[in-house]
Design an enzyme around this catalytic site. Structure first.
Site, short mmCIF file in Angstrom:
data_model
loop_
_atom_site.label_atom_id
_atom_site.label_comp_id
_atom_site.label_asym_id
_atom_site.label_seq_id
_atom_site.Cartn_x
_atom_site.Cartn_y
_atom_site.Cartn_z
N CYS A 64 5.20 17.56 17.04
CA CYS A 64 3.92 17.97 16.86
C CYS A 64 4.10 19.73 17.00
CB CYS A 64 2.83 17.65 17.79
SG CYS A 64 1.20 18.24 17.52
N ASP A 74 6.09 14.54 2.65
CA ASP A 74 6.10 14.64 1.27
C ASP A 74 6.10 13.28 0.22
OD1 ASP A 74 5.46 17.02 2.21
OD2 ASP A 74 7.17 18.10 1.18
C1 LIG Z 1 -3.64 16.02 10.27
C2 LIG Z 1 -2.31 15.58 10.62
C3 LIG Z 1 -2.18 14.91 11.96
C4 LIG Z 1 -1.11 14.49 12.35
N1 LIG Z 1 -0.84 13.94 13.67
C5 LIG Z 1 0.31 13.42 13.94
C6 LIG Z 1 0.64 12.78 15.02
O1 LIG Z 1 -0.64 12.41 15.86
N2 LIG Z 1 1.67 12.23 15.57
C7 LIG Z 1 2.88 12.68 14.73
O2 LIG Z 1 3.79 12.34 15.08
N3 LIG Z 1 2.88 13.51 13.55
C8 LIG Z 1 1.43 13.67 13.21
N4 LIG Z 1 1.41 14.27 11.91
C9 LIG Z 1 2.61 14.54 11.13
C10 LIG Z 1 2.64 13.24 10.37
O3 LIG Z 1 3.00 12.11 11.01
C11 LIG Z 1 4.09 13.35 9.05
O4 LIG Z 1 5.03 13.66 9.93
C12 LIG Z 1 3.92 14.61 8.36
O5 LIG Z 1 2.36 14.96 7.85
C13 LIG Z 1 4.92 14.66 7.06
O6 LIG Z 1 4.57 13.48 6.53
P1 LIG Z 1 3.61 13.30 5.06
O7 LIG Z 1 3.84 14.33 4.05
O8 LIG Z 1 3.87 11.91 4.63
O9 LIG Z 1 2.23 13.56 5.37
C14 LIG Z 1 0.18 14.75 11.63
C15 LIG Z 1 -0.08 15.45 10.26
C16 LIG Z 1 -1.22 15.88 9.87
C17 LIG Z 1 -1.46 16.32 8.68
#
Ligand SMILES: Cc1cc2nc3c(=O)[nH]c(=O)nc-3n(C[C@H](O)[C@H](O)[C@H](O)COP(=O)(O)O)c2cc1C
Length: 366
Positions: free
Chosen positions: A102, A211
């Protein structure tokens, strides 16, 4: 198939924790759509868990429809993470995940998250205390995993070395969001770099993340990196059926079909109903007002629907908007995504449509 320690998953595709979105209703929605191997709670503060604050109890909710359930914890070496992990196990977690990625100030400046990437030695010792506590408590039944970024910045790409150290102390799998902390969510995820982690830990599964928004991205990230699992976050917010499409691609070589607009609206309606079931009408309405723009991104020209949902003052108003929209698209949807509760709703009138007209409208929305 993806196996995390003793936990065998039906699918190598995992729903990512997305704070503020992946509550129990949304997790169950994605699971119902198919193709989800496991799903995680939002990040949970270890101290708040032990105090059993109302908000944390709410975030940690799980049940028999939400299995296998991962609970994600965050904190640093001074926090009671091992105790919180035991609490999580006792409250339904089948997988414990440690947040090491995070980037948000509130978390990364003091309590953990990405901060753990800055001191791999300490982080490994912390992880060992958690693994030992959970292993003792569950007799090895519940695995502990870690979710990290590539490093704090490109000068400190610690993911391979940290993953190796974590595997050595018993971490059962690592998820890698292929960005650096300093990037937040800018730029694009570096799927090749996940391969460096795969090479470093051939003995445990690596779950690639970042992504992935199309079924083809799943095969691509696996091919480029050699990862055995894929975690999907924002892609799932707009297309909760993505897991099913991608799983079909992995199983058959061809992606499952994109649902037509009517079937997508069924999913939105189901989300609204699940939110009401778990959180009551008021919160369901608030959630849908926030979420509708994600859904709207794959539905073409649905601005009037989005506006009406945002302006709705009651749950019933919001549902009526969706049902009215749904009534226009009753006849030409894929049966595979029929959600019986909504579909059998007697309030949904059936309207005949010209098939070509509907097909064109749906295609123009892609
Ligand atoms: C609004 C938001 C909240 C997120 N909250 C968490 C979280 O609570 N724990 C975590 O490990 N990652 C969190 N992430 C990261 C996502 O789990 C993920 O790693 C990141 O969005 C990249 O993957 P994606 O492109 O599939 O979204 C968050 C991402 C976003 C955009």
């Amino acid at each position: 198939m993806l196996r995390i320690g003793p936990v065998q998953l039906d699918s190598p595709l995992l729903l990512a924790p997305i704070a503020g979105h992946t509550d129990i209703a949304f997790r169950i929605l994605c699971r119902e759509q198919g193709g989800v191997g496991a799903a995680y709670t939002d990040l949970l503060n270890s101290r708040a868990i032990l105090k059993e604050t109302e908000r944390t109890l709410d975030l940690a909710r799980t049940n028999e429809f939400d299995q296998p359930a991962g609970m994600q914890l965050y904190g640093n070496s001074d926090d009671p993470l091992p105790e919180a992990a035991i609490w999580a196990v006792d409250h339904g977690a089948k997988i414990i995940d440690i947040n090491m990625g995070c980037p948000v100030d509130k978390v990364a400046k003091k309590s953990g998250g990405s901060l753990l990437l800055r001191d791999c030695g300490n982080t490994t010792m912390l992880a060992k205390r958690i693994v030992d506590a959970v292993t003792r408590h569950t007799n090895g039944r519940v695995p502990v995993t870690a979710k990290m970024r590539l490093g704090w910045d490109p000068e400190h790409k610690v993911a391979p070395i940290l993953a190796r150290a974590l595997a050595d102390i018993g971490i059962a799998a690592v998820t890698v969001h292929a960005r650096y902390t300093v990037q937040f969510f800018s730029g694009s995820a570096d799927w090749n770099a996940i391969g460096e982690v795969v090479e470093a830990v051939p003995d445990i599964p690596v779950i690639g993340n970042g992504d992935v928004t199309l079924p083809e991205h799943v095969t691509k990230i696996m091919q480029m990196s050699g990862c055995t699992g894929v975690m999907i976050g924002r892609g799932a917010l707009r297309t909760p059926w993505l897991f099913r499409q991608a799983k079909t691609l992995l199983d058959t070589g061809t992606a499952g079909p994109e649902p037509l607009l009517g079937a997508k609206l069924d999913v939105v309606l189901r989300h609204l109903d699940l939110s009401k079931e778990y959180d009551g009408e008021e919160r369901a309405l608030t959630r849908m007002r926030q979420h509708i723009s994600w859904y709207g991104k794959t539905m073409g020209h649905v601005k009037p629907i989005k506006e009406s949902i945002r302006l709705a003052t009651t749950f019933d108003d919001a549902k009526a908007v969706l049902l009215a929209a749904r009534a226009e698209f009753t006849d030409f949807d894929f049966p595979a995504v029929a959600l019986s509760r909504t579909r059998h709703d007697p309030h949904i009138p059936t309207v005949q449509h010209d098939f070509l007209d509907l097909t064109c409208r749906n295609q123009s929305s892609e």
